[in-house]
Scaffold this motif. Structure first.
Motif, PDB file in Angstrom:
ATOM      1  N   UNK A  65      14.362 -26.736   2.571  1.00  0.00           N
ATOM      2  CA  UNK A  65      15.466 -26.475   3.491  1.00  0.00           C
ATOM      3  C   UNK A  65      16.094 -27.788   3.959  1.00  0.00           C
ATOM      4  N   UNK A  66      15.259 -28.788   4.171  1.00  0.00           N
ATOM      5  CA  UNK A  66      15.759 -30.093   4.630  1.00  0.00           C
ATOM      6  C   UNK A  66      16.378 -30.912   3.502  1.00  0.00           C
ATOM      7  N   UNK A  67      16.175 -30.482   2.269  1.00  0.00           N
ATOM      8  CA  UNK A  67      16.739 -31.217   1.139  1.00  0.00           C
ATOM      9  C   UNK A  67      16.175 -32.625   1.062  1.00  0.00           C
ATOM     10  N   UNK A  68      17.022 -33.585   0.762  1.00  0.00           N
ATOM     11  CA  UNK A  68      16.590 -34.975   0.644  1.00  0.00           C
ATOM     12  C   UNK A  68      15.972 -35.509   1.920  1.00  0.00           C
ATOM     13  N   UNK A  69      16.438 -35.032   3.067  1.00  0.00           N
ATOM     14  CA  UNK A  69      15.895 -35.487   4.338  1.00  0.00           C
ATOM     15  C   UNK A  69      14.440 -35.041   4.523  1.00  0.00           C
ATOM     16  N   UNK A  70      14.048 -33.991   3.812  1.00  0.00           N
ATOM     17  CA  UNK A  70      12.674 -33.519   3.909  1.00  0.00           C
ATOM     18  C   UNK A  70      11.656 -34.512   3.390  1.00  0.00           C
ATOM     19  N   UNK A  71      12.127 -35.486   2.599  1.00  0.00           N
ATOM     20  CA  UNK A  71      11.246 -36.525   2.064  1.00  0.00           C
ATOM     21  C   UNK A  71      11.137 -37.723   2.997  1.00  0.00           C
ATOM     22  N   UNK A  72      11.941 -37.742   4.036  1.00  0.00           N
ATOM     23  CA  UNK A  72      12.023 -38.906   4.911  1.00  0.00           C
ATOM     24  C   UNK A  72      11.098 -38.776   6.123  1.00  0.00           C
ATOM     25  N   UNK A  73      10.460 -39.886   6.480  1.00  0.00           N
ATOM     26  CA  UNK A  73       9.535 -39.866   7.608  1.00  0.00           C
ATOM     27  C   UNK A  73      10.239 -39.668   8.946  1.00  0.00           C
ATOM     28  N   UNK A  74      11.544 -39.788   8.945  1.00  0.00           N
ATOM     29  CA  UNK A  74      12.299 -39.534  10.170  1.00  0.00           C
ATOM     30  C   UNK A  74      12.254 -38.054  10.544  1.00  0.00           C
TER      31      UNK A  74
END
Length: 364
Positions: A339-348
């Motif tokens: 659901x978060x897409x690319x942001x789902x891979x980010x520690x933020x």
């Protein structure tokens, strides 16, 4: 058939949620990076009596020994914020303090259980070995009687709380019963000469939780530190694991719930093609599937806790709950990252940590 929780249990959920959101949520990411639990939170948890959840007040506990549903709710709420804290508290209470209350004698309860229940000492359960994981009967750590003491030799791996615990429950071979090895559970003080902490594991997930190797080299244990009698260890271990699975399931339900809530928030914030992604049916399906899976796992977890409180057999149900809840957490974490897409891979974004944390319970 009543599926509702009591007003007291609702209050316990609310109080725990407020506590973890105020004190644990702001530092969860930092704890994950540092691979250690915050000492100030330890002290606050002592005051909240979270280290004695399922122990009678007589022995310093919270008095919820007949309310495993409330125990599950507390661990679920902690797990919703930080799986590392959930497993730390859950293991300490369910597979160390609880067995001491159930199987221990009065001397053992006063000497060992009371400081565990008050949080003065942290506990760890030492069972898994390099050649004995799921096959608990294959443990090689052994003990022999020398006068009034048992001499313990061997090593354990993957011990949750192992490197920071002060009291251990250790399963060891103490002879043979016919063609099969005989096991006994020993209460071991980590200040005992011959005991040492080996490798601290550098894990994928639940990184703030301490997982360590434990080494026993001619560790002398007094006879009065035998839990439940000589040769009864295997039976006790199975009972310990049955109860512990309820709490691991609860932790997973909390983690899965966190994934769902994070996905809903993000889907209602993120815009693509001129509208919120929550309006896309593909995203809605993911969120709906997560909700169904989580609620199924929660019901099975609460059922196993309820059966325990009724004094009924619950081993099968707790195993089912642990299986379903751990799979629900992994599925929810996977979908949350999607659901978060690319942001789902980010520690933020917290779902990156949730994804790593979810894998542990699916294996253990």
């Amino acid at each position: 058939m009543d599926f509702s929780i009591t007003e007291k249990q609702k209050m316990i959920r609310r109080i725990t949620r407020e506590f973890v959101e105020e004190y644990i949520a702001p530092i969860a990411e930092e704890s994950d990076k540092k691979q250690e639990l915050n000492q100030k939170v330890f002290e606050l948890m002592k005051k909240m009596n979270y280290f004695g959840i399922c122990i009678p007040k007589k022995y310093g506990g919270a008095g919820l020994q007949n309310d495993t549903v409330s125990f599950a709710i507390i661990i679920e709420e902690i797990g919703r914020i930080d799986a590392s804290w959930a497993i730390t508290v859950g293991v300490h209470c369910s597979v160390v303090a609880y067995p001491l209350w159930i199987f221990g004698n009065e001397y053992q309860r006063q000497k060992f259980l009371y400081p565990l229940a008050t949080g003065e000492r942290l506990g760890a359960f030492a069972l898994t070995e390099a050649n004995a994981g799921s096959d608990a009967a294959g443990i090689e750590t052994n003990a022999y009687l020398d006068g009034d003491e048992w001499v313990l030799n061997g090593s354990k791996i993957f011990a949750t709380n192992g490197g920071i615990a002060k009291t251990l429950l250790v399963a060891a071979r103490t002879g043979e019963k016919g063609k099969h090895p005989s096991f006994t559970v020993f209460i071991v003080d980590t200040d005992t000469p011959g005991f040492s902490v080996g490798v601290k594991e550098d894990k994928l997930g639940v990184r703030a939780s301490n997982t360590s190797e434990l080494v026993f080299q001619d560790v002398r244990v007094p006879k009065e530190n035998i839990l439940g009698g000589i040769g009864n260890g295997f039976k006790i271990v199975l009972k310990i694991l049955d109860f512990g699975r309820i709490i691991i399931a609860a932790q997973c339900v909390g983690l899965a719930q966190a994934c769902l809530e994070a996905s809903i928030r993000y889907a209602n914030e993120r815009e693509q093609f001129g509208r919120k992604i929550a309006q896309f049916q593909g995203v809605q399906w993911k969120i709906a599937d997560m909700g169904c899976t989580i609620e199924s796992a929660r019901l099975l977890t609460y059922k196993s806790a309820y059966l325990c409180d009724q004094g009924l057999d619950y081993g099968l149900e707790s195993s089912m709950a642990k299986l379903m809840a751990s799979e629900a957490a992994m599925k929810a974490a996977h979908m949350a990252v999607q659901v978060h897409g690319g942001y789902g891979l980010m520690k933020a974004y917290q779902v990156e940590r949730y994804f790593r944390d979810a894998k542990m319970a699916e294996i253990s």
